[in-house]
Scaffold this motif. Structure first.
Motif, short mmCIF file in Angstrom:
data_model
loop_
_atom_site.label_atom_id
_atom_site.label_comp_id
_atom_site.label_asym_id
_atom_site.label_seq_id
_atom_site.Cartn_x
_atom_site.Cartn_y
_atom_site.Cartn_z
N HIS A 165 0.86 -1.19 0.00
CA HIS A 165 0.00 0.00 0.00
C HIS A 165 0.90 1.24 0.00
O HIS A 165 2.08 1.17 0.31
N SER A 167 0.63 3.56 2.05
CA SER A 167 0.76 4.08 3.41
C SER A 167 2.23 4.15 3.84
O SER A 167 2.59 4.93 4.73
N GLN A 170 3.59 7.57 3.95
CA GLN A 170 3.31 8.36 5.17
C GLN A 170 4.54 8.36 6.08
O GLN A 170 4.98 9.40 6.55
N ARG A 191 0.08 -6.92 -4.57
CA ARG A 191 -0.39 -7.96 -3.65
C ARG A 191 -0.53 -9.28 -4.39
O ARG A 191 -0.92 -9.30 -5.55
N GLN A 205 -2.76 3.25 -5.81
CA GLN A 205 -3.43 3.90 -4.68
C GLN A 205 -3.01 5.36 -4.58
O GLN A 205 -1.93 5.75 -5.03
N GLU A 207 -2.48 7.97 -1.41
CA GLU A 207 -2.45 8.12 0.04
C GLU A 207 -2.63 9.58 0.37
O GLU A 207 -2.06 10.45 -0.28
N THR A 248 -4.55 3.46 11.97
CA THR A 248 -5.48 4.55 12.29
C THR A 248 -6.34 4.15 13.49
O THR A 248 -6.66 2.98 13.70
N ALA A 302 -5.51 10.23 7.87
CA ALA A 302 -4.95 9.61 6.66
C ALA A 302 -6.08 8.95 5.90
O ALA A 302 -7.11 8.62 6.47
N1 DAH Z 1 -3.46 1.18 3.29
C1 DAH Z 1 -4.83 0.72 3.30
C2 DAH Z 1 -4.95 -0.46 2.34
O1 DAH Z 1 -4.26 -0.53 1.38
C3 DAH Z 1 -5.75 1.80 2.88
C4 DAH Z 1 -5.85 2.88 3.90
C5 DAH Z 1 -6.80 2.76 4.89
C6 DAH Z 1 -4.96 3.93 3.90
C7 DAH Z 1 -6.88 3.73 5.88
C8 DAH Z 1 -5.03 4.90 4.88
C9 DAH Z 1 -6.01 4.79 5.87
O2 DAH Z 1 -4.20 5.95 4.94
O3 DAH Z 1 -6.09 5.74 6.81
O4 DAH Z 1 -5.76 -1.31 2.55
#
Ligand code: DAH
Length: 334
Positions: A165, A167, A170, A191, A205, A207, A248, A302
């Motif tokens: 992801h 993330s 971040q 994945r 994605q 972010e 989160t 986020a």
């Molecule tokens: N990283 C998560 C995923 O790929 C998606 C996601 C959910 C990103 C909540 C975020 C968040 O920043 O706050 O499933």
């Protein structure tokens, strides 16, 4: 005779030929059967025997020089004519314009919406370490949430992987920057999924991360509602459903009112009137502490959106594989 030849050489060196007519008259004057050179050749018998070979060679060289001059001119003239040697009245061949891929179109639009809200674009690598993809994001070593994301590991080293992801970006940004932080990061994620109409092993994605003093769920709702309305139209509504992500607390999933039926119920929204578009939440204090940001002083939200999901809703595409097959009949429609 020698003198005459020397004079002739000088004369020829200064010759300037500018047109075919000039070239022709020069050819007649010097190179024709009764031309100057022919006359000189015929007088070669008057040259002392010891000088004869040298004189002959000189005359030949002059002949070559003249011929070269005439040839060069003719060559350049023929090139100029060739440039205009086509029919201007013909219709042109059909021209095929390239098009941007639908995912690129969506990416550009999404980024622009967030940039208008003051977000800055950040980037991170696709090959990541466990720290950025999991540990810093509060995934405990044996936490089952790691299994939610079927990870591709690189070689036998369990520490190096293809990010599952965005993330991970971040963490990279928060390690370097101090709040206020307001970034979006876009990119590929991987994945180990079976490829179907709804899943692929590679997707994209975006972010979203906002960290500052007093950031609250109200800020999150404001920015995500603004995004949804810019992207899908100003009558679009959003709703938040409680969810779970390790990084989160609180966590939510966001649905938008169905873009196809406007909320009345149809196939796309499975007659609920709502479709899911993203995951989000308030950044877990553990994540802030992991990157050295004081969670007593700062808070953040986020969100993570799937670009394919948004493109599917926007263009009413029902099979994810279409984005990756590069079928020209599909791509031409955007
Ligand atoms: N990283 C998560 C995923 O790929 C998606 C996601 C959910 C990103 C909540 C975020 C968040 O920043 O706050 O499933």
């Amino acid at each position: 005779m020698i003198q005459e030849i020397e004079q002739l050489i000088q004369e020829i060196q200064q010759l300037n030929i500018n047109s075919t007519e000039e070239a022709e008259s020069i050819r007649v004057k010097y190179l024709s059967r009764k031309g100057i050179l022919a006359q000189l050749f015929s007088k070669i018998g008057t040259v002392p025997a010891s000088e004869r070979a040298k004189t002959g060679a000189k005359l030949n060289a002059i002949k070559q020089l003249l011929q070269d001059k005439i040839d060069t001119l003719q060559h350049s003239l023929s090139e100029t004519t060739a440039q205009f040697d086509f029919d201007f009245t013909l219709t042109s061949k059909p021209f095929h314009y390239g098009k941007l891929h639908p995912l690129t179109l969506v990416e550009k639009e999404v980024i622009q919406i967030f940039e208008h809200m003051g977000y800055i674009v950040a980037e991170g690598p696709e090959i990541e370490t466990d720290w950025y993809n999991f540990s810093a994001l509060n995934f405990e070593p044996h936490h089952p949430a790691r299994d939610m994301q079927d990870t591709f590991f690189i070689s036998l080293n369990p520490d190096v992987l293809l990010r599952t992801h965005t993330s991970s970006v971040q963490v990279r940004v928060m390690e370097k920057e101090r709040p206020p932080i307001r970034i979006v990061a876009l990119g590929r994620v991987y994945r180990n999924e079976t490829i179907t109409a709804r899943a692929n092993c590679l997707f994209h994605q975006l972010e979203v991360l906002y960290v500052d003093k007093n950031v609250s769920m109200a800020d999150l709702k404001r920015d995500l509602l603004h995004f949804a309305q810019e992207m899908f139209g100003k009558h679009t509504k959003i709703r938040l459903r409680a969810s779970y992500f390790p990084f989160t607390e609180v966590s939510a999933e966001v649905d938008i009112s169905c873009t196809i039926c406007g909320g009345k119920g149809c196939n796309v929204c499975k007659h609920t009137g709502w479709v899911e578009i993203l995951g989000c939440g308030m950044v877990d204090p553990n994540v802030l502490n992991n990157v050295g940001i004081n969670s007593e002083e700062y808070s953040g939200f986020a969100a993570g959106l799937g670009i394919e999901r948004i493109a599917m809703l926007k263009y009413q595409i029902n099979d994810l594989r279409l984005f990756f097959e590069n079928d020209i009949r599909f791509l031409q429609q955007f």
